[in-house]
Design a protein around this motif. Structure first.
Motif, PDB file in Angstrom:
ATOM      1  N   PHE A 229       0.858  -1.186   0.000  1.00  0.00           N
ATOM      2  CA  PHE A 229       0.000   0.000   0.000  1.00  0.00           C
ATOM      3  C   PHE A 229       0.889   1.229   0.000  1.00  0.00           C
ATOM      4  CE2 PHE A 229      -3.038   2.955   2.255  1.00  0.00           C
ATOM      5  CZ  PHE A 229      -4.024   2.940   1.282  1.00  0.00           C
ATOM      6  N   ASN A 230       0.995   1.880  -1.159  1.00  0.00           N
ATOM      7  CA  ASN A 230       1.914   3.013  -1.269  1.00  0.00           C
ATOM      8  C   ASN A 230       1.461   3.946  -2.392  1.00  0.00           C
ATOM      9  OD1 ASN A 230       3.200   2.073  -3.843  1.00  0.00           O
ATOM     10  ND2 ASN A 230       3.940   0.417  -2.532  1.00  0.00           N
ATOM     11  N   GLY A 231       2.264   4.984  -2.623  1.00  0.00           N
ATOM     12  CA  GLY A 231       1.937   5.938  -3.674  1.00  0.00           C
ATOM     13  C   GLY A 231       0.635   6.677  -3.405  1.00  0.00           C
ATOM     14  N   LEU A 232       0.462   7.175  -2.171  1.00  0.00           N
ATOM     15  CA  LEU A 232      -0.803   7.807  -1.767  1.00  0.00           C
ATOM     16  C   LEU A 232      -0.777   9.286  -2.118  1.00  0.00           C
ATOM     17  CD1 LEU A 232      -1.172   6.229   1.803  1.00  0.00           C
ATOM     18  CD2 LEU A 232      -1.577   5.192  -0.436  1.00  0.00           C
ATOM     19  N   HIS A 251      -5.837   8.516  -4.004  1.00  0.00           N
ATOM     20  CA  HIS A 251      -5.578   7.240  -4.658  1.00  0.00           C
ATOM     21  C   HIS A 251      -4.312   6.595  -4.108  1.00  0.00           C
ATOM     22  CE1 HIS A 251      -3.103   9.594  -7.830  1.00  0.00           C
ATOM     23  NE2 HIS A 251      -2.240   8.805  -7.223  1.00  0.00           N
ATOM     24  N   ASN A 252      -4.218   5.275  -4.301  1.00  0.00           N
ATOM     25  CA  ASN A 252      -2.961   4.564  -4.041  1.00  0.00           C
ATOM     26  C   ASN A 252      -2.479   3.955  -5.348  1.00  0.00           C
ATOM     27  OD1 ASN A 252      -5.142   2.390  -3.637  1.00  0.00           O
ATOM     28  ND2 ASN A 252      -3.277   1.164  -3.691  1.00  0.00           N
ATOM     29  N   LEU A 253      -1.197   3.680  -5.411  1.00  0.00           N
ATOM     30  CA  LEU A 253      -0.575   3.147  -6.625  1.00  0.00           C
ATOM     31  C   LEU A 253      -0.572   1.625  -6.581  1.00  0.00           C
ATOM     32  CD1 LEU A 253       1.136   3.701  -9.236  1.00  0.00           C
ATOM     33  CD2 LEU A 253       3.150   3.547  -7.750  1.00  0.00           C
ATOM     34  N   GLU A 254      -1.113   1.007  -7.637  1.00  0.00           N
ATOM     35  CA  GLU A 254      -1.083  -0.447  -7.757  1.00  0.00           C
ATOM     36  C   GLU A 254       0.100  -0.920  -8.598  1.00  0.00           C
ATOM     37  OE1 GLU A 254      -3.822  -2.833  -6.663  1.00  0.00           O
ATOM     38  OE2 GLU A 254      -3.912  -1.134  -5.287  1.00  0.00           O
ATOM     39  N   GLY A 255       0.589  -0.067  -9.486  1.00  0.00           N
ATOM     40  CA  GLY A 255       1.686  -0.436 -10.381  1.00  0.00           C
ATOM     41  C   GLY A 255       1.469   0.190 -11.746  1.00  0.00           C
ATOM     42  N   ALA A 256       2.184  -0.322 -12.745  1.00  0.00           N
ATOM     43  CA  ALA A 256       2.065   0.198 -14.102  1.00  0.00           C
ATOM     44  C   ALA A 256       1.109  -0.663 -14.915  1.00  0.00           C
ATOM     45  CB  ALA A 256       3.426   0.236 -14.779  1.00  0.00           C
ATOM     46  N   SER A 257       0.351  -0.017 -15.794  1.00  0.00           N
ATOM     47  CA  SER A 257      -0.540  -0.750 -16.690  1.00  0.00           C
ATOM     48  C   SER A 257       0.290  -1.409 -17.795  1.00  0.00           C
ATOM     49  CB  SER A 257      -1.562   0.206 -17.305  1.00  0.00           C
ATOM     50  OG  SER A 257      -0.902   1.147 -18.140  1.00  0.00           O
ATOM     51  N   THR A 258      -0.359  -2.241 -18.577  1.00  0.00           N
ATOM     52  CA  THR A 258       0.359  -2.928 -19.652  1.00  0.00           C
ATOM     53  C   THR A 258       0.894  -1.954 -20.690  1.00  0.00           C
ATOM     54  OG1 THR A 258      -1.771  -3.272 -20.749  1.00  0.00           O
ATOM     55  CG2 THR A 258      -0.934  -5.063 -19.380  1.00  0.00           C
TER      56      THR A 258
END
Length: 773
Positions: A229-232, A251-258
């Motif tokens: 849980f990061n990138g808030l 929002h929080n960061l889940e990662g990069a999209s494809t």
């Protein structure tokens, strides 16, 4: 019974999953807008898509997809859309693809929004604030701090003005200004959306939306660099359904999209306030939190004769439409309405509160001719003018408008379209709420969302459940005597002014106690910090939560300077779930402003060497690690749970040091991304350069020099540095000295965190690094 009630309350959990989110993109840069008792959520558009999606909700938890609220071609990849309502129109501000702003307009919060301007520039993340005088302001992102523009109308912007205090030492974005209890607050985000250390900070001003602002110590006030849980960041703030609380949406960061852009998710947590200080009851992650409290009484629409809970009465030539239920003495009431016609020479619409009977009540009257908001009191049948204020001259009363009335602590405050207009010193009893208008008038109102809550001025902060881990404001104990505070505190419990514009609480003698509702995320051991004034006598306190109970001894201090101290008092084991937490003085006295709980159950384990790793390249050399001067690098080891320890290191500089390097102590929230502030962590830094040794306090790019000791540092000479951190005291020994060369007592201590190494473009070889108790 009270705890059982909390267990029955519906819950939600962050992050929140919505139907019809952008695929492989999610909810980024969320903005929530409240209108006529409903909430509307807008978010950034997937980079290769056109349009802006919206959702609606009555409770901030259950969201209904509203589809695309615009399909304008310029909205391809629309970044951070925000909406403001003014006099019948909804204005949307967005920067598609980050390439400058456009303004769109609609007559509904769900569109369709149509483009009204050409590209206006001004970077990204535009946000509008309307002050109490009706003047508009626009803020947006920059690398120097948040930029602001005064606006002459919804489409016209003055020159950029820098708000220097709203700055995260690098690119700063996602700004939002709002006003509460006479104070201007600005939230802002940085530095890069892909950084785990993307965070939210706030500043406060007493003077105006352009500042000057001051940034309080509890910043960044929203951050998490946890792997899960990061990138808030990129927040908006909105009034809660109970008309008194406020919620932060981020929002929080889940990662990069494809395809590369970030995937983000929606989060909503409650804010709490204590004077100038704002803090978050969170951030919460994967925790079943109680849903937002709804109004004590509400109606989506009031139709006399058919809406349950409402009645209609005639008073001379006036019609009064009243609720069946009565507010308490402290309340907030909200009325949303519009006139059905404006064809009369003199037209009035009023909203009623504190209604006891037809001879005793108060009302706020809106005069469409003079554009005045008039507060009047009917006392034993006689009408008395209480106060009046202007509303904007361009007001069209056939469009929806909002009046909000609060009553607390002997003051009545009246707001028009969320703009504070007047205050009256008057203690009133509770009563019914409703509307008043001329019976024969064609100017009768359409009465829409109407509600009240028996809270005002932030009083709901007392009763809301505080999450653990988290920070509890001392003043936010439960409201009632012998429930929230001991009988002996009837006069003393109101507290004292602290040093940061907040209020603290005094427990002056043995037996005094305060009680708070808490929710423990998971069973375990938690460290406890108190922010308190020193006492010249030893104090014993007892903290109880359910069946768990523990005593702590707070050592006496020299309290001559009355400096507030952030001090760790120890650990306590807590069970998962709801509990009433009681803090009680057993011996002595206690003055404190916050109590903070954080995970403290990870066992300490000695470290014989710090592994290479987080940032840059650490080169293994003879059982140690070497760095090169072309890099800024750092590495961390251990646990954020660690408190007191000893750190030993041997090192030498292969070349004469032109920059600094050294040891990191009690470090938390470390992160790395190329486009963010360099010192991306919070903790202490024992820094060595050619001039000597310096102890610094670092908070995401801000360095405070605590103490400096001159030393002669030469190349190719091995030095030994030993750091002992105990409580609020940091001692540094040099080359085996029996006495510390640096001894510092930090009253505002960082109380726990990892260890680490840092090299700021310096050639250095660490031979041995170890950590022990």
């Amino acid at each position: 019974m009270e705890l059982e009630r909390w267990r029955q309350v519906p819950t939600y959990s962050n992050p929140i999953e919505l139907a019809e989110e952008w695929e492989d993109y999610g909810i980024g840069d969320p903005f929530v807008f409240r209108y006529n008792g409903m909430y509307y959520l807008y978010c950034s558009t997937q980079d290769d898509q056109i349009g802006v999606k919206a959702w609606s909700s009555a409770d901030l938890v259950n969201w209904i997809p509203e589809g695309l609220v615009t399909k304008e071609p310029i909205t391809k990849g629309a970044y951070a859309p925000e909406v403001v309502y003014w006099n019948g129109y909804f204005y949307m501000y967005t920067s598609p693809g980050g390439g400058g702003h456009y303004v769109l307009r609609s007559q509904s919060p769900t569109g369709p929004f149509t483009v009204q301007t050409d590209n206006l520039g001004m970077t990204i993340d535009g946000s509008v604030f309307i002050d109490d005088d009706g003047k508009w302001y626009f803020t947006h992102a920059s690398g120097r701090g948040i930029l602001a523009n005064e606006m002459s109308d919804p489409y016209t912007f003055g020159p950029d003005k820098l708000i220097p205090e709203a700055y995260l030492q690098h690119w700063t974005e996602g700004s939002s200004i709002w006003k509460r209890e006479g104070k201007y607050l600005i939230t802002y985000t940085g530095n890069h959306v892909f950084s785990t250390g993307y965070r939210i900070q706030y500043s406060i001003s007493d003077q105006g939306p352009l500042g000057p602002y001051r940034t309080l110590e509890n910043n960044p006030f929203v951050i998490s660099t946890d792997d899960k849980f990061n990138g808030l960041g990129h927040s908006s703030t909105v009034l809660g359904p109970d008309l008194d609380s406020y919620y932060l949406v981020y929002h929080n960061l889940e990662g990069a999209s494809t395809s590369g852009p970030p995937v983000r998710k929606l989060n909503i947590d409650r804010l709490q306030f204590n004077g100038d200080r704002m803090s978050l009851l969170g951030p919460t992650f994967a925790m079943a939190r109680p849903v937002a409290k709804m109004p004590d009484f509400s109606a989506k629409e009031v139709v006399p004769g058919s809406t349950v809970g409402w009645k209609q009465e005639q008073l001379h030539d006036k019609t009064i439409v009243m609720s069946d239920f009565k507010t308490e003495q402290a309340f907030t009431a909200e009325y949303n309405f519009h006139a059905l016609s404006t064809d009369e020479s003199s037209s009035h619409i009023g909203v009623v509160f504190a209604y006891e009977n037809e001879r005793n009540f108060m009302f706020t009257d809106v005069d469409s001719q003079s554009h005045e908001l008039i507060v009047q009191r009917v006392n034993e049948g006689k009408m008395l003018l209480v106060g009046k204020a202007q509303i904007p001259k361009e007001t069209d009363l056939t469009k929806l408008h909002t009046i909000r009335v609060t009553s607390a602590n002997g003051k009545i405050k009246v707001y028009w379209d969320n703009m504070y207009r007047l205050e009256v010193d008057r203690q009133i009893a509770g009563g019914e709420i409703g509307y008043i208008y001329a019976s024969a008038s064609k100017f009768a109102p359409a009465m829409l969302f109407t509600a009240y809550s028996n809270d005002a001025g932030g009083s709901s902060d007392y009763e809301t459940v505080k999450p653990v881990p988290g920070s509890i404001e001392a003043v936010h104990y439960l409201k009632d005597k012998n429930r929230g505070y001991s009988d002996s505190l009837a006069n003393e419990h109101r507290g004292i002014a602290a040093d940061d514009g907040s209020m603290a609480v005094v427990l002056p003698k043995a037996g005094d106690w305060l009680q708070y509702p808490i929710q423990v995320k998971q069973a375990g051991t938690y460290g406890i910090d108190l922010d308190m004034l020193p006492s010249d006598a030893e104090t014993t306190i007892e903290i109880a939560a359910g069946a768990e109970k523990q005593r702590f001894i707070v050592a006496k201090r020299n309290k001559a300077d009355q400096t507030w101290e952030q001090t760790r008092i120890g650990n306590m084991t807590l069970k998962e779930g709801y509990a009433n937490l009681k803090i009680k003085v057993v011996q002595g006295s206690l003055s404190f402003k916050t109590m903070t709980f954080y995970p403290g159950d990870e066992a300490f384990s000695p470290i014989d060497n710090v592994p290479k790793g987080m940032v840059g390249m650490w080169i293994p050399v003879d059982g140690g690690y070497e760095t090169r001067s072309h890099e800024y690098i750092k590495t961390f080891a251990g646990s954020e749970d660690w408190t007191d320890y000893r750190m030993d290191a041997e090192f030498h500089f292969p070349t004469i040091p032109t920059s600094d390097a050294g040891l990191l102590i009690r470090s938390v929230h470390e992160s790395y991304y190329p486009h963010q502030v360099q010192d991306a962590f919070t903790g202490y830094y024992a820094s060595v350069n050619q001039d000597g040794l310096t102890l610094k306090k670092v908070n995401y790019g801000k360095q405070e020099i605590l103490k400096t000791v001159p030393l002669t540092i030469q190349k190719d000479t091995t030095y030994r540095m030993n750091v002992q951190v105990t409580g609020n005291r940091i001692r540094i020994y040099w080359n085996g000295s029996t006495d510390p060369v640096l001894d510092y007592q930090d009253p505002r201590a960082y109380t726990h965190g990892k260890i680490g190494l840092l090299s700021n473009h310096s050639d250095i070889i660490f031979h041995k690094v170890s950590v022990s108790k």
